[in-house]
Design an enzyme around this catalytic site. Structure first.
Site, PDB file in Angstrom:
ATOM      1  N   ASP A  15       7.498  -7.486  10.456  1.00 37.32           N
ATOM      2  CA  ASP A  15       8.224  -6.689   9.472  1.00 37.32           C
ATOM      3  C   ASP A  15       9.502  -6.119  10.073  1.00 37.32           C
ATOM      4  OD1 ASP A  15       6.175  -7.132   7.690  1.00 37.32           O
ATOM      5  OD2 ASP A  15       5.362  -5.085   7.780  1.00 37.32           O
ATOM      6  N   ASN A  45      -2.395  -6.788   7.947  1.00 37.07           N
ATOM      7  CA  ASN A  45      -2.477  -5.361   7.656  1.00 37.07           C
ATOM      8  C   ASN A  45      -3.895  -4.956   7.241  1.00 37.07           C
ATOM      9  OD1 ASN A  45       0.269  -5.120   8.111  1.00 37.07           O
ATOM     10  ND2 ASN A  45       0.820  -4.948   5.962  1.00 37.07           N
ATOM     11  N   ASN A 187      -2.452  -3.995  -8.262  1.00 36.58           N
ATOM     12  CA  ASN A 187      -1.774  -2.760  -8.640  1.00 36.58           C
ATOM     13  C   ASN A 187      -1.441  -2.834 -10.127  1.00 36.58           C
ATOM     14  OD1 ASN A 187       0.619  -4.254  -8.937  1.00 36.58           O
ATOM     15  ND2 ASN A 187       1.434  -3.634  -6.953  1.00 36.58           N
ATOM     16  N   THR A 222      -4.894  -0.218  -8.229  1.00 36.52           N
ATOM     17  CA  THR A 222      -4.255   0.844  -7.469  1.00 36.52           C
ATOM     18  C   THR A 222      -2.989   1.300  -8.188  1.00 36.52           C
ATOM     19  OG1 THR A 222      -3.044  -0.753  -6.100  1.00 36.52           O
ATOM     20  CG2 THR A 222      -5.186   0.007  -5.290  1.00 36.52           C
ATOM     21  N   GLY A 258      -0.929  -0.112   0.129  1.00 38.15           N
ATOM     22  CA  GLY A 258      -1.922  -0.868  -0.622  1.00 38.15           C
ATOM     23  C   GLY A 258      -2.837  -1.670   0.280  1.00 38.15           C
ATOM     24  N   ASP A 259      -2.305  -2.174   1.381  1.00 42.86           N
ATOM     25  CA  ASP A 259      -3.134  -2.914   2.339  1.00 42.86           C
ATOM     26  C   ASP A 259      -4.090  -1.979   3.070  1.00 42.86           C
ATOM     27  OD1 ASP A 259      -1.801  -5.244   1.650  1.00 42.86           O
ATOM     28  OD2 ASP A 259      -0.286  -4.969   3.208  1.00 42.86           O
ATOM     29  N   ALA A 289      -1.650   6.546   5.080  1.00 40.27           N
ATOM     30  CA  ALA A 289      -0.668   5.569   5.553  1.00 40.27           C
ATOM     31  C   ALA A 289       0.756   5.943   5.180  1.00 40.27           C
ATOM     32  CB  ALA A 289      -1.003   4.183   5.008  1.00 40.27           C
TER      33      ALA A 289
END
Length: 313
Positions: A15, A45, A187, A222, A258-259, A289
C-alpha cells in the site's frame, strides 16, 4: 479461546498511502502532504487481523520476487500468519494499491493486481482442501478473479468448512457461492450493487434484510461509522440486529477498517462465537483500526482493549 483453523485465500499488496486535503478529481493535480508505504491487500489484511487476535491463520496467495513481496511475507510471518502457501512469482511484480487518504480520514483506492492475478482456481482449491476441514473457517474476498472465488467456496463446503465470503470489491459470483456464504459480508455500497437498489444506511439495510437472507443463510452489512447490521435464517424465522460502531476520539485513517472487521469476525467464529457476538467483535476491531495509519499496522492485538475477550461477550 479454542480456535479452529482459519484459511484466508486472497490478495496481498504493497500500500502507498498519500495524505491529501482532498482526493483529486478528473484533470486535477493534488499536492500530497505525506506518503506512507505499508503492507496491505484485503486477503493479507484479514489474515493479519485474525492472527493478531490469536487465530491459527494460513494465507493462500502470491507475491512478486521483489522487495515489496519480501516485506509482505516478513510482516505476515511476524504477525503469526502461516505463509507456506504464498507463492513467489517471477513473472509479475507484487500487487500494489494507491490510497488517497483525505484529511477527514476517508480514502479512495486504486489496486494493481500484479502477482495476485496468478492465483488460480486449481491452486486455491488444492490449498483449501489440504488446509481446511470440518468446522474450519475459509475467508475469500472480491480482489481475486471470479473463478478463484467460486472454486474456493466449493472446496471449502466440500470439506465441511464454514465460508465467509466478503464481496469487496463487489464481484458478480454464481448463486451457489452466495448460498454457501455463512456469512456473506458486504458494505452498504456492495449490498446495493447486489440487490440493485440504494442501501445508504442502517435503516435501509434492515428494510432489505430478508431479501439478502433469500440469497445467503447469514449476512453482515458493514456501515462504517454506523457499525454493522447482521441477519441469519432460523427455524423460527430470521434473526438479526444492528451493532453500533464504537466511538473514537479521532478518525485518523479508515484504510483497512473493513478488513479488520472481517478478520475479527473470522477469529470469533473460529472460536464458536454466535454471529451476533462475532459482529460485535468485528465492530470493535474496525473502530480500533481507524485510530491508526494504514491497515495492518493499525490492527488490534488480543491485549488491546480486551478485544479477544469481547468475542465471547
Amino acid at each position: 479461546m479454542n480456535s479452529k483453523r482459519i484459511v484466508v485465500v486472497g490478495s496481498a499488496n504493497q500500500d502507498y498511502l498519500l495524505r491529501v486535503p482532498k482526493a483529486p478529481g478528473p484533470g486535477e493535480t493534488t499536492i500530497a502532504t505525506g506518503l506512507t508505504k505499508q503492507p496491505g491487500g484485503k486477503g493479507a489484511n484479514q489474515a493479519v487481523a485474525a492472527a493478531r487476535l490469536g487465530g491459527d491463520v494460513h494465507f493462500v496467495g502470491a507475491v512478486g520476487r521483489d522487495d515489496d513481496g519480501a516485506t509482505i511475507l516478513r510482516n505476515l510471518s511476524t504477525d503469526g500468519v502461516s505463509i507456506d502457501d504464498v507463492r513467489i512469482i517471477d513473472q509479475q511484480p507484487t500487487g500494489l494499491a494507491l490510497i488517497w487518504v483525505e484529511a477527514a480520514g476517508e480514502n479512495s483506492i486504486t489496486v494493481v493486481s500484479g502477482a495476485n492475478a496468478t492465483v488460480t482456481a486449481e491452486r486455491a482449491s488444492s490449498a483449501v482442501t489440504r488446509l481446511a476441514g470440518q468446522g474450519s473457517i475459509v475467508v475469500v474476498q472480491g480482489e481475486l478473479p471470479r473463478d478463484v472465488v467460486e472454486t474456493t467456496v466449493r472446496a471449502a463446503t466440500g470439506v465441511g468448512a464454514r465460508v465467509i465470503l466478503n464481496l469487496a470489491p463487489f464481484l458478480e459470483v454464481d448463486a451457489a457461492a452466495l448460498a454457501a456464504a455463512d456469512p456473506l459480508v458486504l458494505n452498504e455500497t456492495e449490498a446495493g450493487q447486489l440487490l440493485g437498489v440504494p442501501v445508504p444506511d442502517a435503516s435501509a439495510v434492515l428494510a432489505v434484510r430478508d431479501r439478502l437472507l433469500a440469497i445467503a443463510p447469514s449476512v453482515v452489512v458493514t456501515l462504517g461509522g454506523e457499525g454493522a447490521v447482521w441477519g441469519a435464517r432460523g427455524d423460527d424465522g430470521p434473526a438479526g440486529g444492528h451493532v453500533p460502531a464504537e466511538k473514537v476520539a479521532t478518525v485518523v485513517d479508515t484504510t483497512g477498517a473493513g478488513d479488520a472487521f472481517v478478520g475479527a469476525l473470522a477469529y470469533a467464529l473460529a472460536g464458536s462465537a454466535a454471529l451476533a457476538d462475532a459482529v460485535r467483535l468485528g465492530a470493535r476491531a474496525g473502530s480500533f483500526a481507524i485510530t491508526g495509519v494504514g491497515a495492518q499496522k493499525s490492527y488490534a492485538r488480543a491485549s488491546d482493549r480486551g478485544l479477544a475477550a469481547g468475542a465471547a461477550s
